[in-house]
Design a protein around this motif. Structure first.
Motif, PDB file in Angstrom:
ATOM      1  N   ARG A 125       0.810  -1.261   0.151  1.00 26.87           N
ATOM      2  CA  ARG A 125       0.127   0.213   0.135  1.00 26.87           C
ATOM      3  C   ARG A 125       0.974   1.455   0.073  1.00 26.87           C
ATOM      4  NH1 ARG A 125      -3.889   2.602  -2.231  1.00 26.87           N
ATOM      5  NH2 ARG A 125      -5.013   4.074  -0.681  1.00 26.87           N
ATOM      6  N   CYS A 126       1.921   1.267   0.622  1.00 28.32           N
ATOM      7  CA  CYS A 126       2.919   2.689   0.794  1.00 28.32           C
ATOM      8  C   CYS A 126       3.481   2.432  -0.614  1.00 28.32           C
ATOM      9  CB  CYS A 126       4.035   2.100   1.837  1.00 28.32           C
ATOM     10  SG  CYS A 126       3.621   2.486   3.485  1.00 28.32           S
ATOM     11  N   GLN A 127       3.679   1.765  -1.346  1.00 30.30           N
ATOM     12  CA  GLN A 127       4.506   1.762  -2.512  1.00 30.30           C
ATOM     13  C   GLN A 127       3.296   2.140  -3.728  1.00 30.30           C
ATOM     14  OE1 GLN A 127       5.182  -2.412  -3.371  1.00 30.30           O
ATOM     15  NE2 GLN A 127       7.435  -2.042  -3.171  1.00 30.30           N
ATOM     16  N   GLU A 128       1.938   1.851  -3.388  1.00 30.34           N
ATOM     17  CA  GLU A 128       1.033   2.403  -4.256  1.00 30.34           C
ATOM     18  C   GLU A 128       0.813   4.043  -4.327  1.00 30.34           C
ATOM     19  OE1 GLU A 128      -2.188   0.154  -3.247  1.00 30.34           O
ATOM     20  OE2 GLU A 128      -1.646  -1.643  -4.212  1.00 30.34           O
ATOM     21  N   LEU A 129       0.823   4.379  -2.934  1.00 30.35           N
ATOM     22  CA  LEU A 129       0.876   5.999  -2.477  1.00 30.35           C
ATOM     23  C   LEU A 129       2.155   6.639  -2.929  1.00 30.35           C
ATOM     24  CD1 LEU A 129      -1.040   6.204   0.972  1.00 30.35           C
ATOM     25  CD2 LEU A 129      -2.028   6.387  -1.292  1.00 30.35           C
ATOM     26  N   ALA A 130       3.024   5.905  -2.784  1.00 33.09           N
ATOM     27  CA  ALA A 130       4.444   6.601  -3.122  1.00 33.09           C
ATOM     28  C   ALA A 130       4.518   6.759  -4.752  1.00 33.09           C
ATOM     29  CB  ALA A 130       5.599   5.684  -2.801  1.00 33.09           C
ATOM     30  N   ALA A 131       3.761   5.525  -5.280  1.00 35.20           N
ATOM     31  CA  ALA A 131       3.745   5.946  -6.782  1.00 35.20           C
ATOM     32  C   ALA A 131       2.916   7.094  -7.230  1.00 35.20           C
ATOM     33  CB  ALA A 131       3.074   4.640  -7.431  1.00 35.20           C
ATOM     34  N   GLU A 132       1.892   7.313  -6.386  1.00 32.12           N
ATOM     35  CA  GLU A 132       1.108   8.372  -6.615  1.00 32.12           C
ATOM     36  C   GLU A 132       1.577   9.620  -6.291  1.00 32.12           C
ATOM     37  OE1 GLU A 132      -2.927   8.218  -4.517  1.00 32.12           O
ATOM     38  OE2 GLU A 132      -3.224   5.811  -5.122  1.00 32.12           O
ATOM     39  N   MET A 133       2.583   9.746  -5.251  1.00 34.93           N
ATOM     40  CA  MET A 133       3.281  10.915  -4.926  1.00 34.93           C
ATOM     41  C   MET A 133       4.240  11.471  -6.062  1.00 34.93           C
ATOM     42  SD  MET A 133       5.691  11.439  -1.689  1.00 34.93           S
ATOM     43  CE  MET A 133       6.528  12.927  -1.315  1.00 34.93           C
ATOM     44  N   ALA A 134       5.096  10.178  -6.741  1.00 37.54           N
ATOM     45  CA  ALA A 134       5.976  10.355  -7.683  1.00 37.54           C
ATOM     46  C   ALA A 134       5.289  11.130  -8.836  1.00 37.54           C
ATOM     47  CB  ALA A 134       6.559   8.965  -7.741  1.00 37.54           C
ATOM     48  N   ASN A 135       4.308  10.399  -9.399  1.00 33.16           N
ATOM     49  CA  ASN A 135       3.488  10.921 -10.518  1.00 33.16           C
ATOM     50  C   ASN A 135       3.059  12.390 -10.122  1.00 33.16           C
ATOM     51  OD1 ASN A 135       3.011   8.835 -12.711  1.00 33.16           O
ATOM     52  ND2 ASN A 135       2.434   7.777 -10.962  1.00 33.16           N
ATOM     53  N   ALA A 136       2.653  12.805  -8.992  1.00 29.04           N
ATOM     54  CA  ALA A 136       2.203  14.271  -8.725  1.00 29.04           C
ATOM     55  C   ALA A 136       3.417  14.922  -8.699  1.00 29.04           C
ATOM     56  CB  ALA A 136       1.580  14.067  -7.304  1.00 29.04           C
ATOM     57  N   ALA A 137       4.432  14.767  -8.259  1.00 27.30           N
ATOM     58  CA  ALA A 137       5.748  15.692  -8.208  1.00 27.30           C
ATOM     59  C   ALA A 137       6.214  15.622  -9.648  1.00 27.30           C
ATOM     60  CB  ALA A 137       6.804  15.144  -7.413  1.00 27.30           C
ATOM     61  N   VAL A 138       6.196  14.708 -10.489  1.00 31.00           N
ATOM     62  CA  VAL A 138       6.504  15.086 -11.956  1.00 31.00           C
ATOM     63  C   VAL A 138       5.685  15.845 -12.701  1.00 31.00           C
ATOM     64  CG1 VAL A 138       7.180  13.667 -14.051  1.00 31.00           C
ATOM     65  CG2 VAL A 138       7.832  12.872 -11.954  1.00 31.00           C
ATOM     66  N   TYR A 139       4.369  15.744 -12.392  1.00 30.35           N
ATOM     67  CA  TYR A 139       3.351  16.534 -13.108  1.00 30.35           C
ATOM     68  C   TYR A 139       3.617  18.095 -12.774  1.00 30.35           C
ATOM     69  CZ  TYR A 139      -1.354  18.683 -13.793  1.00 30.35           C
ATOM     70  OH  TYR A 139      -2.169  19.491 -14.314  1.00 30.35           O
ATOM     71  N   VAL A 140       3.769  18.475 -11.153  1.00 33.24           N
ATOM     72  CA  VAL A 140       4.062  19.600 -10.932  1.00 33.24           C
ATOM     73  C   VAL A 140       5.135  20.353 -11.594  1.00 33.24           C
ATOM     74  CG1 VAL A 140       4.721  21.185  -9.004  1.00 33.24           C
ATOM     75  CG2 VAL A 140       3.089  19.247  -8.427  1.00 33.24           C
ATOM     76  N   LEU A 141       6.397  19.704 -11.663  1.00 34.39           N
ATOM     77  CA  LEU A 141       7.625  20.282 -12.382  1.00 34.39           C
ATOM     78  C   LEU A 141       7.357  20.308 -13.635  1.00 34.39           C
ATOM     79  CD1 LEU A 141      10.511  20.178 -13.475  1.00 34.39           C
ATOM     80  CD2 LEU A 141      10.280  20.899 -11.087  1.00 34.39           C
ATOM     81  N   LYS A 142       6.650  19.534 -14.435  1.00 34.48           N
ATOM     82  CA  LYS A 142       6.559  19.693 -15.795  1.00 34.48           C
ATOM     83  C   LYS A 142       5.408  20.657 -16.185  1.00 34.48           C
ATOM     84  CE  LYS A 142       7.217  15.879 -18.485  1.00 34.48           C
ATOM     85  NZ  LYS A 142       7.092  14.525 -19.043  1.00 34.48           N
ATOM     86  N   GLU A 143       4.502  20.565 -15.380  1.00 30.86           N
ATOM     87  CA  GLU A 143       3.379  21.653 -15.653  1.00 30.86           C
ATOM     88  C   GLU A 143       3.996  23.236 -15.388  1.00 30.86           C
ATOM     89  OE1 GLU A 143       0.034  22.005 -16.841  1.00 30.86           O
ATOM     90  OE2 GLU A 143       0.907  19.983 -17.761  1.00 30.86           O
ATOM     91  N   SER A 144       4.951  23.084 -14.455  1.00 31.47           N
ATOM     92  CA  SER A 144       5.657  24.389 -14.043  1.00 31.47           C
ATOM     93  C   SER A 144       6.544  24.977 -15.125  1.00 31.47           C
ATOM     94  CB  SER A 144       6.245  24.327 -12.812  1.00 31.47           C
ATOM     95  OG  SER A 144       5.636  24.135 -11.649  1.00 31.47           O
ATOM     96  N   ILE A 145       7.092  23.870 -15.793  1.00 30.53           N
ATOM     97  CA  ILE A 145       7.928  24.522 -16.983  1.00 30.53           C
ATOM     98  C   ILE A 145       7.217  24.947 -17.893  1.00 30.53           C
ATOM     99  CG2 ILE A 145       9.362  23.338 -18.988  1.00 30.53           C
ATOM    100  CD1 ILE A 145      10.566  21.081 -16.717  1.00 30.53           C
ATOM    101  N   LEU A 146       6.194  24.362 -18.171  1.00 27.90           N
ATOM    102  CA  LEU A 146       4.949  24.986 -19.197  1.00 27.90           C
ATOM    103  C   LEU A 146       4.429  26.172 -18.930  1.00 27.90           C
ATOM    104  CD1 LEU A 146       3.034  21.971 -20.209  1.00 27.90           C
ATOM    105  CD2 LEU A 146       4.953  22.790 -21.492  1.00 27.90           C
ATOM    106  N   SER A 147       4.465  26.359 -17.626  1.00 25.93           N
ATOM    107  CA  SER A 147       3.906  27.828 -17.223  1.00 25.93           C
ATOM    108  C   SER A 147       4.573  28.883 -17.503  1.00 25.93           C
ATOM    109  CB  SER A 147       3.655  27.716 -15.601  1.00 25.93           C
ATOM    110  OG  SER A 147       4.545  27.739 -14.931  1.00 25.93           O
ATOM    111  N   LEU A 148       5.873  28.685 -17.653  1.00 24.34           N
ATOM    112  CA  LEU A 148       6.894  29.886 -17.926  1.00 24.34           C
ATOM    113  C   LEU A 148       6.850  30.372 -19.359  1.00 24.34           C
ATOM    114  CD1 LEU A 148       9.865  28.431 -16.040  1.00 24.34           C
ATOM    115  CD2 LEU A 148       9.128  30.851 -16.048  1.00 24.34           C
ATOM    116  N   LYS A 149       6.088  29.458 -20.319  1.00 23.23           N
ATOM    117  CA  LYS A 149       5.721  29.854 -21.533  1.00 23.23           C
ATOM    118  C   LYS A 149       4.154  30.244 -21.980  1.00 23.23           C
ATOM    119  CE  LYS A 149       8.347  28.630 -24.854  1.00 23.23           C
ATOM    120  NZ  LYS A 149       9.142  27.775 -25.952  1.00 23.23           N
TER     121      LYS A 149
END
Length: 585
Positions: A348-372
């Motif tokens: 269960r911890c692995q599943e939540l950590a996977a959700e966390m990882a996806n959320a973190a990558v989403y934040v960074l990549k969307e922020s990269i787009l926000s600059l343009k």
């Protein structure tokens, strides 16, 4: 029975319960990966659910523990009530395995080879092998194997001690009258339910009944209703575990009670009807250990046969019995009930950590787009996801620390350590994403623009950071060492890019082609991108470390760089792939 026989019986009972507990815990640790595999195959299909419940209960030797686990799954949203019903039915059949193991103590034969099947013949050897594994090996798996053997030997020794201590009871008039009294089916059912509710294990209470059977005073007419009552008494554990849980978990616990109560009512009625009409001779015969095991298995199997087609009606019944006072309640993300089954808690911890990882990558990549391409809707979504990563870091960190204090297998211990290390890096990646978003907002609010050259350079380094994020996410989600080894040379290229871009920026400032205010924002952007790649490097090192079962991240990364030919080839490849326009001749 004199005073000393009573003490001997209590001692045997204690050893029996202790051995069963130790064997179950050790089996669970030893089969942690298999347990996760079994539960990972859960489907809405009845056959799959039944097989899952049966298999898990056969491994951990407790239908109560399986049902508590199911309550935790439903409470966490990992399992639907419909799935839970099938698993609970399978658990009731799986719990009969223990009675068959204990029935081996009843083997009587003059044949040497058949007598070897009697536990008293082979448990001393199992105990010897177990103590050697436990004391003289370093492997955690071998130690767990040793504990399984020692637990089994202790269980069987306790069983024989109990049987020996109570054997004299058969001559006591009071004891004979007690089991004559239990021939009343209702009293027998209540006695079985009470005993099992106290010790919270139907397997253990069946074992006690088998031990008493050696007196010759336990007839099938008394034993069968007691077995039915034991199935009701074992529901107490799940009901207790559902206290404080959401409505779905309470319904799962109620399914366990309803299933056993209805099954017992039906078959007790059939039993009474047969007894009233035919008065079968077998009902007055002394029950044997094998006979009790057969009766226990037959009863649970017959309950499943009649209730399985009515699973939908059972679901409707418990829905009516347990009202949903709080509509659409959120499931518990990390249920404390799962701590009793560490291998499942790790999953269960692995599943939540996977959700966390996806959320973190989403934040960074969307922020990269926000600059343009900045928008308030995108900014709001980024901040929501970043807050989610903070939440996951908090609950996962606390839960994993608590989990680490439990008796867990070596592989689960390494997995817990890995997750504790990686959640911090993913949370920091999300933080850098918000920092990038704030830089985009500053450019918007102050109506500043980066120079054309800076925007071109940004495109290059942003693509490199996006790739290192993608590779890091794949490496973590799939535990892919090949992807992990690609990250360090790419991270080194990003470091090189940052220094080149910073040098170009200084030259533009000197030439007056970039404003000082925009220059500060540009410097922050570069810093956050470069630090993001550093965290990706940390994550890659952690994945490589955990695969090798050590925690020397700096040595691991140094080893990757030291492989000069392969590392240099990869470095040159990424350097060419992300070359700056100004550096191309």
């Amino acid at each position: 029975m004199d005073f000393f026989d009573g003490l001997t019986m209590i001692g045997g009972l204690c050893l029996f319960l202790f051995g069963m507990n130790i064997m179950g815990q050790s089996l669970e640790r030893r089969a942690g990966g298999a347990l996760r595999s079994i539960l990972g195959k859960l489907t809405t299909g009845k056959a799959a659910g039944l097989a899952t419940g049966l298999g898990v209960t056969a491994v951990i030797q407790s239908s109560s523990a399986t049902t508590v686990m199911v309550v935790g799954f439903v409470n966490s949203g990992l399992m639907t009530l419909k799935q839970a019903i099938n698993v609970i039915m399978g658990a009731n059949v799986g719990t009969t395995v223990t009675a068959w193991i204990l029935s081996l103590a009843g083997i009587e034969s003059g044949n040497f080879f058949i007598r070897l099947l009697k536990p008293s013949a082979f448990t001393p050897m199992l105990a010897l092998i177990g103590i050697v594994f436990y004391m003289f090996t370093k492997s955690a798996k071998k130690k767990d194997t040793g504990m399984i053997l020692l637990g089994f030997a202790t269980l069987m020794f306790g069983m024989e001690t109990m049987s020996g201590a109570v054997s004299g009871l058969g001559q006591m008039t009071a004891f004979q009258n007690l089991f004559v009294l239990f021939k009343n089916p209702v009293l027998g059912l209540l006695a079985g339910a009470f005993l099992t509710a106290v010790i919270q294990s139907s397997s253990a209470s069946v074992g006690i009944l088998q031990a008493l059977a050696v007196t010759g005073q336990v007839s099938y007419g008394a034993a069968i209703p007691i077995i039915m009552g034991q199935n009701i008494g074992t529901c107490v554990t799940a009901l207790i575990s559902s206290v404080g849980a959401n409505v779905h978990a309470k319904r799962a616990a109620m399914v366990h009670l309803s299933f056993n109560a209805i099954g017992s009512a039906v078959w007790l009625s059939v039993f009474c009807l047969i007894d009233a009409i035919w008065k079968p001779f077998i009902f007055n015969q002394p029950a044997s250990l094998f006979g009790i095991a057969i009766a226990h298995t037959a009863f649970n199997f017959l309950c499943t046969i009649i209730m399985l087609p009515m699973a939908g009606l059972l679901e409707k019944l418990v829905t009516k019995l347990v009202h949903d006072k709080k509509k659409n309640a959120d499931p518990i993300e990390l249920d404390e009930r799962l701590l009793s089954t560490p291998s499942i808690a790790i999953q269960r911890c692995q599943e939540l950590a996977a959700e966390m990882a996806n959320a973190a990558v989403y934040v960074l990549k969307e922020s990269i787009l926000s600059l343009k391409d900045y928008s308030t809707a995108r900014a709001e979504q980024i901040r929501e996801k970043e807050a989610l990563t903070d939440h996951y870091e908090d609950i996962l960190g606390t839960y994993l620390v608590r989990l680490s204090t439990k008796p867990i297998s070596e592989s689960d211990s390494w997995q817990a350590t890995k997750l504790l290390k990686i959640i911090g890096d993913f949370e920091r990646i999300a933080d850098h994403g918000v920092n990038l978003l704030e830089s985009a907002e500053e450019l918007q609010n102050k109506s500043m623009e980066l120079s054309v050259e800076a925007r071109d350079e940004y495109d290059v380094i942003a693509k490199a950071v996006s790739e290192v994020l993608d590779r890091t996410l794949l490496a973590f989600l799939n535990n892919d060492l090949n992807e992990a080894q690609e990250i360090e040379p790419l991270e080194q290229v990003i470091d090189t890019l940052k220094e080149k871009i910073r040098t170009n920026h200084i030259l533009r400032l000197q030439q007056g082609r970039c404003s000082i205010d925009a220059g500060f924002v540009w410097s922050d952007i570069l810093t956050n991108l470069e630090r993001t790649s550093d965290h990706c490097s940390n994550l890659a090192g952690c994945i490589i470390d955990m695969a090798a079962h050590h925690m020397n991240i700096h040595e691991s990364l140094h080893a990757i760089r030291s492989d000069s030919v392969i590392f240099r080839q990869k470095f040159d490849y990424y350097l060419a792939k992300y070359a700056l326009a100004s550096s191309v001749k």
